[in-house]
Design a protein around this motif. Sequence first.
Motif, PDB file in Angstrom:
ATOM      1  N   GLN A 138       2.689  -3.310 -13.744  1.00  0.00           N
ATOM      2  CA  GLN A 138       3.383  -4.416 -13.070  1.00  0.00           C
ATOM      3  C   GLN A 138       4.660  -3.936 -12.381  1.00  0.00           C
ATOM      4  N   LYS A 139       5.493  -3.249 -13.138  1.00  0.00           N
ATOM      5  CA  LYS A 139       6.829  -2.942 -12.624  1.00  0.00           C
ATOM      6  C   LYS A 139       6.845  -1.702 -11.745  1.00  0.00           C
ATOM      7  N   TYR A 140       6.126  -0.674 -12.189  1.00  0.00           N
ATOM      8  CA  TYR A 140       6.220   0.594 -11.464  1.00  0.00           C
ATOM      9  C   TYR A 140       5.206   0.669 -10.325  1.00  0.00           C
ATOM     10  N   TYR A 141       4.022   0.121 -10.545  1.00  0.00           N
ATOM     11  CA  TYR A 141       2.983   0.185  -9.509  1.00  0.00           C
ATOM     12  C   TYR A 141       3.016  -1.000  -8.541  1.00  0.00           C
ATOM     13  N   HIS A 142       3.666  -2.085  -8.924  1.00  0.00           N
ATOM     14  CA  HIS A 142       3.625  -3.335  -8.141  1.00  0.00           C
ATOM     15  C   HIS A 142       2.213  -3.913  -8.053  1.00  0.00           C
ATOM     16  N   ILE A 143       1.420  -3.679  -9.086  1.00  0.00           N
ATOM     17  CA  ILE A 143       0.102  -4.320  -9.152  1.00  0.00           C
ATOM     18  C   ILE A 143       0.284  -5.635  -9.916  1.00  0.00           C
ATOM     19  N   ALA A 170       0.801  -1.226   0.000  1.00  0.00           N
ATOM     20  CA  ALA A 170       0.000   0.000   0.000  1.00  0.00           C
ATOM     21  C   ALA A 170       0.838   1.282   0.000  1.00  0.00           C
ATOM     22  N   ALA A 171       1.840   1.342   0.851  1.00  0.00           N
ATOM     23  CA  ALA A 171       2.606   2.594   0.968  1.00  0.00           C
ATOM     24  C   ALA A 171       3.370   2.865  -0.328  1.00  0.00           C
ATOM     25  N   TYR A 172       3.907   1.795  -0.921  1.00  0.00           N
ATOM     26  CA  TYR A 172       4.639   1.920  -2.184  1.00  0.00           C
ATOM     27  C   TYR A 172       3.701   2.418  -3.286  1.00  0.00           C
ATOM     28  N   MET A 173       2.528   1.820  -3.347  1.00  0.00           N
ATOM     29  CA  MET A 173       1.554   2.221  -4.370  1.00  0.00           C
ATOM     30  C   MET A 173       1.117   3.677  -4.179  1.00  0.00           C
ATOM     31  N   HIS A 174       0.941   4.062  -2.931  1.00  0.00           N
ATOM     32  CA  HIS A 174       0.461   5.413  -2.642  1.00  0.00           C
ATOM     33  C   HIS A 174       1.335   6.480  -3.308  1.00  0.00           C
ATOM     34  N   ASP A 175       2.634   6.199  -3.380  1.00  0.00           N
ATOM     35  CA  ASP A 175       3.558   7.177  -3.965  1.00  0.00           C
ATOM     36  C   ASP A 175       3.615   7.121  -5.487  1.00  0.00           C
ATOM     37  N   ARG A 176       2.940   6.163  -6.118  1.00  0.00           N
ATOM     38  CA  ARG A 176       3.124   5.981  -7.557  1.00  0.00           C
ATOM     39  C   ARG A 176       1.859   5.842  -8.389  1.00  0.00           C
TER      40      ARG A 176
END
Lengths: 511, 89, 119
Positions: A472-477, A162-168
């Motif tokens: 996939q790579k930048y968002y980690h989804i 979540a925290a990683y996604m929040h920034d991207r």
Amino acid sequence: MAVKNKKLNLKDKYQYLTRDMAWEPSYQKKEDIFPDEQFEGIKITDWSQWEDPFRLTMDAYWKYQAEKEKKLYAIFDAFAQNNGHQNISDARYVNALKLFLTGVSPLEHAAFQGYAKVGRQFSGAGARVACQMQAIDELRHSQTQQHAMSHYNKHFNGLHDAAYMHDRVWFLSVPKSFFDDARSAGPFEFLTAISFSFEYVLTNLLFVPFMSGAAYNGDMATVTFGFSAQSDEARHMTLGLEVIKFILEQHEDNVPIVQRWIDKWFWRGFRLLSLVSMMMDYMLPNKVMSWAEAWEVYYEQNGGALFKDLERYGIRPPKYQDVANDAKHHLSHQLWTTFYQYSQATNFHTWIPEKEEMDWMSEKYPETFDKYYRPRYEYLAKEAAAGRRFYNNTLPQLCQVCQVPTLFTEMGAPTKLSHRQLVHEGERYHFCSEACCDIFKDEPEKYVQAWLPVHQIYQGNCEGADVETVVQKYYHINIGEDNFEYIGSPDHKHWLSIKGQKPADQSKDAA
Amino acid sequence: MSQLVFIAFQDNDNARYMVEAIQEDNPEAEVQHQPAMIRIQAEKRLVINRETMEEKLGRDWDVQEMLIDVISIGGNVDEDDDHFILEWK
Amino acid sequence: MSVNALYDYKFEPKDKVENFNGMQLLYVYWPDHLLFCAPFALLVQPDMTFGDLVETIIKPATAAHPDAAKADFLNAEWLLNDEPFTPRADASLKDNRIDHKSMLTVTTPGLNGIANVGY
């Protein structure tokens, strides 16, 4: 009762903490110790007028917070031990939590940082104490939310980073930029933005009807952290109102400054809460209250009473509140169809509402749903049934200020986009509304730097040029797990197996 | 224009006593039951008295104990050792 | 107005054209077709022709809409940055005076979207 008389009363205790424990500096100038207190133009003549109506002192604060935590974690344990996730109304509900964890919980952390920072900036000890307590509260909220949802993370997709996604992630730049805007302002604007406009005027819409909805959908863990957080929020709200009254009472020159901040932050908050509108109307399978009803109670009624009270200071209701009031009939539907078409790039699933849900919306939105929005879903359902589940393969234009796609419509003309544009120092800028355009005009230097996700992708700053690589790579989804349509998703199949049902017909499920 | 104050509590055992006390001291207040919560609204003013609460609970009660069960409020707060008041003046 | 700050607050705009590696941004809005929730944000070559823009970018972007097949975009009504605009199909975007972050609005009379409600 003799013992009782020895105790200090509330007023005395609060007085000792916030006045008698502070001191006047003797060998440093006050302006040097509190260098951020002047530049916004707010004039404070007498900090001793600052009052926290709850008169909370540290001993009472720790005592009651500890009690709240004990209750909360007992429920988290019980929820996990009893596999509470199996008792929710429907797994579609979990998608609201995915949005909450990536969109809201990091804001709690940002609020913690914001209050810790401004708590250092005020020369009045009462304000410093209040900000310190609130900073600790906000950190608690961020942590308890992550703890509550860690159980869901074991069983459902989309909650892992979540925290990683929040920034991207593109839509998470909406909440992120909201708080960055507030935190990069001066201390008085920060309090007006977060304590008053957000906490007092708007957060009820998230934490009261939505959390009540969580309970109605069988999610004990979420309703408990929600209400536990909100019990702190009641204090924060009170503080928000006191802050505004304090600033306004200090000097008449403060009134126009505060009015401009209220206009700005009401609108920024309203745009942010458009995400909540769809959480309420679309992501709660069992429905408690529509967004329009919640808006009527918590903004039109309660906000109306509030702004009537503030009239005596020369404050009027926020400039664009009539646009926001009109939008209550459209907001959730416009947002949901937006997320539906961009589900390839979200960490949660979307779906077409079921028949009973659409009937509920017809009833709750008699003027608009059948006319403007039901035909959308009928078309989308037909396409999905024919194996052509609709995704928009082109990126959307974003608003330079709120960063939401420019999807909103004109007041009274719900099929016409309320797009605005202007040229500033040779560069073109685009906005979702007159209100966001106004905010830009007031402080263009701030918003010309906006990190707009769509433009960043096109500049090549997000690890790839195609949506799949970015997601996939930048968002980690995780593609095929976290994103796309709900029907046929791994979460959907997992839920059916929990409920002892077979997955639905696969031919309809193709994402 | 009507100017309502409101308070919302978690729907739990403590809150039920609080609701009883509020109803007794504010007979015109409207009590709304929603999932997991109880919301009470009244025109202009709502008061919680320590004395009434202590009668309902049969024990000493600190006004600040309400901080544990409250969810939200609307109105200016005036709190001391004997009461908690919400009002629009 | 300008921002009230503690120091001389001046920053470069994040989306200047030189940050797009020779390309530029273009937005295209097709009113009454809100199946596409917002105007498209497109990355385009400034020297591509307007005709190519329609053929290779706008047509694929709008293809999912049932009205797209009926739309004659080249002969439709165009606005460039909210001003009336007559595109020249064989001229480049640059020569059509379509600069970085311009917005084109294309109205196709008679096509009112799905269910006639602008969707």
